[in-house]
Design a protein around this motif. Structure first.
Motif, PDB file in Angstrom:
ATOM      1  N   THR A   8       0.805  -1.223   0.000  1.00  0.00           N
ATOM      2  CA  THR A   8       0.000   0.000   0.000  1.00  0.00           C
ATOM      3  C   THR A   8       0.840   1.277   0.000  1.00  0.00           C
ATOM      4  O   THR A   8       0.275   2.373  -0.049  1.00  0.00           O
ATOM      5  CB  THR A   8      -0.931   0.029   1.230  1.00  0.00           C
ATOM      6  OG1 THR A   8      -0.150  -0.055   2.424  1.00  0.00           O
ATOM      7  CG2 THR A   8      -1.931  -1.097   1.184  1.00  0.00           C
ATOM      8  N   GLU A   9       2.159   1.166   0.028  1.00  0.00           N
ATOM      9  CA  GLU A   9       3.026   2.349   0.092  1.00  0.00           C
ATOM     10  C   GLU A   9       2.803   3.317  -1.063  1.00  0.00           C
ATOM     11  O   GLU A   9       2.689   4.528  -0.861  1.00  0.00           O
ATOM     12  CB  GLU A   9       4.499   1.925   0.116  1.00  0.00           C
ATOM     13  CG  GLU A   9       5.149   2.140   1.442  1.00  0.00           C
ATOM     14  CD  GLU A   9       6.569   1.604   1.473  1.00  0.00           C
ATOM     15  OE1 GLU A   9       7.261   1.971   2.422  1.00  0.00           O
ATOM     16  OE2 GLU A   9       6.992   0.844   0.590  1.00  0.00           O
ATOM     17  N   VAL A  10       2.737   2.793  -2.267  1.00  0.00           N
ATOM     18  CA  VAL A  10       2.568   3.649  -3.445  1.00  0.00           C
ATOM     19  C   VAL A  10       1.207   4.333  -3.412  1.00  0.00           C
ATOM     20  O   VAL A  10       1.096   5.531  -3.696  1.00  0.00           O
ATOM     21  CB  VAL A  10       2.748   2.829  -4.744  1.00  0.00           C
ATOM     22  CG1 VAL A  10       2.395   3.647  -5.968  1.00  0.00           C
ATOM     23  CG2 VAL A  10       4.179   2.322  -4.831  1.00  0.00           C
ATOM     24  N   GLN A  11       0.170   3.602  -3.037  1.00  0.00           N
ATOM     25  CA  GLN A  11      -1.167   4.191  -2.952  1.00  0.00           C
ATOM     26  C   GLN A  11      -1.225   5.291  -1.896  1.00  0.00           C
ATOM     27  O   GLN A  11      -1.841   6.337  -2.114  1.00  0.00           O
ATOM     28  CB  GLN A  11      -2.205   3.119  -2.624  1.00  0.00           C
ATOM     29  CG  GLN A  11      -2.434   2.136  -3.749  1.00  0.00           C
ATOM     30  CD  GLN A  11      -3.333   0.990  -3.323  1.00  0.00           C
ATOM     31  OE1 GLN A  11      -3.082   0.363  -2.296  1.00  0.00           O
ATOM     32  NE2 GLN A  11      -4.365   0.731  -4.105  1.00  0.00           N
ATOM     33  N   ILE A  12      -0.607   5.057  -0.767  1.00  0.00           N
ATOM     34  CA  ILE A  12      -0.595   6.058   0.299  1.00  0.00           C
ATOM     35  C   ILE A  12       0.131   7.318  -0.176  1.00  0.00           C
ATOM     36  O   ILE A  12      -0.361   8.437   0.020  1.00  0.00           O
ATOM     37  CB  ILE A  12       0.052   5.487   1.585  1.00  0.00           C
ATOM     38  CG1 ILE A  12      -0.863   4.427   2.193  1.00  0.00           C
ATOM     39  CG2 ILE A  12       0.345   6.592   2.584  1.00  0.00           C
ATOM     40  CD1 ILE A  12      -0.235   3.630   3.318  1.00  0.00           C
ATOM     41  N   GLU A  13       1.266   7.154  -0.820  1.00  0.00           N
ATOM     42  CA  GLU A  13       2.020   8.306  -1.335  1.00  0.00           C
ATOM     43  C   GLU A  13       1.186   9.088  -2.352  1.00  0.00           C
ATOM     44  O   GLU A  13       1.163  10.328  -2.330  1.00  0.00           O
ATOM     45  CB  GLU A  13       3.338   7.845  -1.966  1.00  0.00           C
ATOM     46  CG  GLU A  13       4.156   8.961  -2.573  1.00  0.00           C
ATOM     47  CD  GLU A  13       4.634  10.012  -1.580  1.00  0.00           C
ATOM     48  OE1 GLU A  13       4.831  11.167  -2.002  1.00  0.00           O
ATOM     49  OE2 GLU A  13       4.798   9.696  -0.391  1.00  0.00           O
ATOM     50  N   ASN A  14       0.493   8.384  -3.236  1.00  0.00           N
ATOM     51  CA  ASN A  14      -0.363   9.056  -4.220  1.00  0.00           C
ATOM     52  C   ASN A  14      -1.505   9.821  -3.558  1.00  0.00           C
ATOM     53  O   ASN A  14      -1.858  10.921  -3.991  1.00  0.00           O
ATOM     54  CB  ASN A  14      -0.908   8.053  -5.234  1.00  0.00           C
ATOM     55  CG  ASN A  14       0.150   7.552  -6.183  1.00  0.00           C
ATOM     56  OD1 ASN A  14       1.167   8.207  -6.400  1.00  0.00           O
ATOM     57  ND2 ASN A  14      -0.060   6.383  -6.747  1.00  0.00           N
ATOM     58  N   GLN A  15      -2.081   9.262  -2.512  1.00  0.00           N
ATOM     59  CA  GLN A  15      -3.170   9.938  -1.796  1.00  0.00           C
ATOM     60  C   GLN A  15      -2.655  11.184  -1.073  1.00  0.00           C
ATOM     61  O   GLN A  15      -3.323  12.216  -1.058  1.00  0.00           O
ATOM     62  CB  GLN A  15      -3.831   8.980  -0.791  1.00  0.00           C
ATOM     63  CG  GLN A  15      -4.548   7.804  -1.444  1.00  0.00           C
ATOM     64  CD  GLN A  15      -5.698   8.251  -2.316  1.00  0.00           C
ATOM     65  OE1 GLN A  15      -6.540   9.030  -1.905  1.00  0.00           O
ATOM     66  NE2 GLN A  15      -5.724   7.751  -3.535  1.00  0.00           N
ATOM     67  N   LYS A  33      -2.150  13.798  -3.743  1.00  0.00           N
ATOM     68  CA  LYS A  33      -3.418  14.279  -4.307  1.00  0.00           C
ATOM     69  C   LYS A  33      -4.223  15.141  -3.337  1.00  0.00           C
ATOM     70  O   LYS A  33      -4.785  16.166  -3.722  1.00  0.00           O
ATOM     71  CB  LYS A  33      -4.253  13.086  -4.754  1.00  0.00           C
ATOM     72  CG  LYS A  33      -5.555  13.458  -5.417  1.00  0.00           C
ATOM     73  CD  LYS A  33      -6.302  12.217  -5.887  1.00  0.00           C
ATOM     74  CE  LYS A  33      -7.620  12.566  -6.533  1.00  0.00           C
ATOM     75  NZ  LYS A  33      -8.326  11.375  -6.978  1.00  0.00           N
TER      76      LYS A  33
END
Length: 193
Positions: free
Chosen positions: A29-36, A39
Motif C-alpha cells: 500500500t506504500e505507493v497508494q498512500i504516497e499518491n493519496q 493528491k
C-alpha cells in the motif's frame, strides 16, 4: 517443560507470520498512500501557493537526498517567467507535527506563500492555521533570511490568539524551510536546469 517449549514455538510462529503479513500490507500500500498524500494534501497546497503556475509541479517533482534528509521539491514556472519551488517541512505543535508547504521564488529569495498541509490541532482553535489564511499570509513576500519566529520570541510573525503553540509550530516549520533552502539552493538550481 514440554508444554512451555511448544507454547514458545507456537508464539514464535504466530508472531513471524503476523509480522510478515504486516510487512506485505505495508509494502503493498506504500505507493497508494504516497499518491493519496500527493493528491489530497500536497497538491491543493501547491495549487494555492502557485495559482498561476505554467507547468505541473507534481509531475516535475524531484527528490534531493542529503546525509540527514530526503526532500521532495516541486519546481514551478511562474506566469512572469521566474522559477520557484515548493517543499514541505514540519514543526511541532499542540496536537503533534504540523506540515507546512513553503513556496519560494528562486530569483528573489522571497516566500511566495505558505500553506498548512497536515495537522492534528484542536478544531476551531489550532485548525485556524490551515483554515484562516490571515495567519499564514504573514509569510508572503518575506525574504528567506527573515526571522520567522513569533513577535514574542523576537521574530516578525503575529501569533494566532488562543493558538500560540500552533503558531509557534508553523514558525518553526518556516524556519526549517529557511535553513533547508539556504543549504540546498545550489543543488536545487542545478537540478532545475
Amino acid at each position: 517443560m514440554r508444554e512451555m517449549i511448544s507454547m514458545i514455538v507456537v508464539l514464535t510462529v504466530l508472531t513471524a507470520v503476523s509480522g510478515g503479513l504486516l510487512a506485505a500490507v505495508k509494502s503493498g500500500t506504500e505507493v497508494q498512500i504516497e499518491n493519496q498524500i500527493l493528491k489530497f494534501q500536497k497538491a491543493p497546497a501547491i495549487q494555492d501557493i502557485f495559482p498561476e503556475a505554467t507547468n505541473d509541479p507534481l509531475a516535475e517533482r524531484f527528490t534531493i537526498k542529503t546525509e540527514d534528509t530526503e526532500l521532495q521539491i516541486f519546481p514551478t514556472l511562474l506566469s512572469d517567467g521566474s522559477k520557484a519551488i515548493a517543499f514541505e517541512t514540519k514543526g511541532g505543535a499542540f496536537g503533534g507535527p504540523i506540515g507546512l508547504m513553503v513556496g519560494i521564488n528562486l530569483s528573489t529569495d522571497e516566500i511566495v506563500d505558505v500553506r498548512v498541509t497536515t495537522h492534528a490541532e484542536t478544531p476551531g482553535i489550532g485548525t485556524r492555521a490551515k483554515d484562516d489564511l490571515s495567519f499564514v499570509s504573514q509569510f508572503s513576500g518575506l525574504k528567506i533570511d527573515t526571522n520567522f519566529a513569533l513577535k514574542g520570541d523576537g521574530g516578525v510573525i503575529d501569533a494566532m490568539s488562543g493558538a500560540t503553540v500552533t503558531s509557534k509550530g508553523v514558525s518553526v516549520a518556516a524556519a526549517q524551510a529557511k535553513d533547508i533552502y539556504q543549504k540546498l539552493k545550489p543543488e536545487i538550481v542545478k537540478q532545475m536546469k
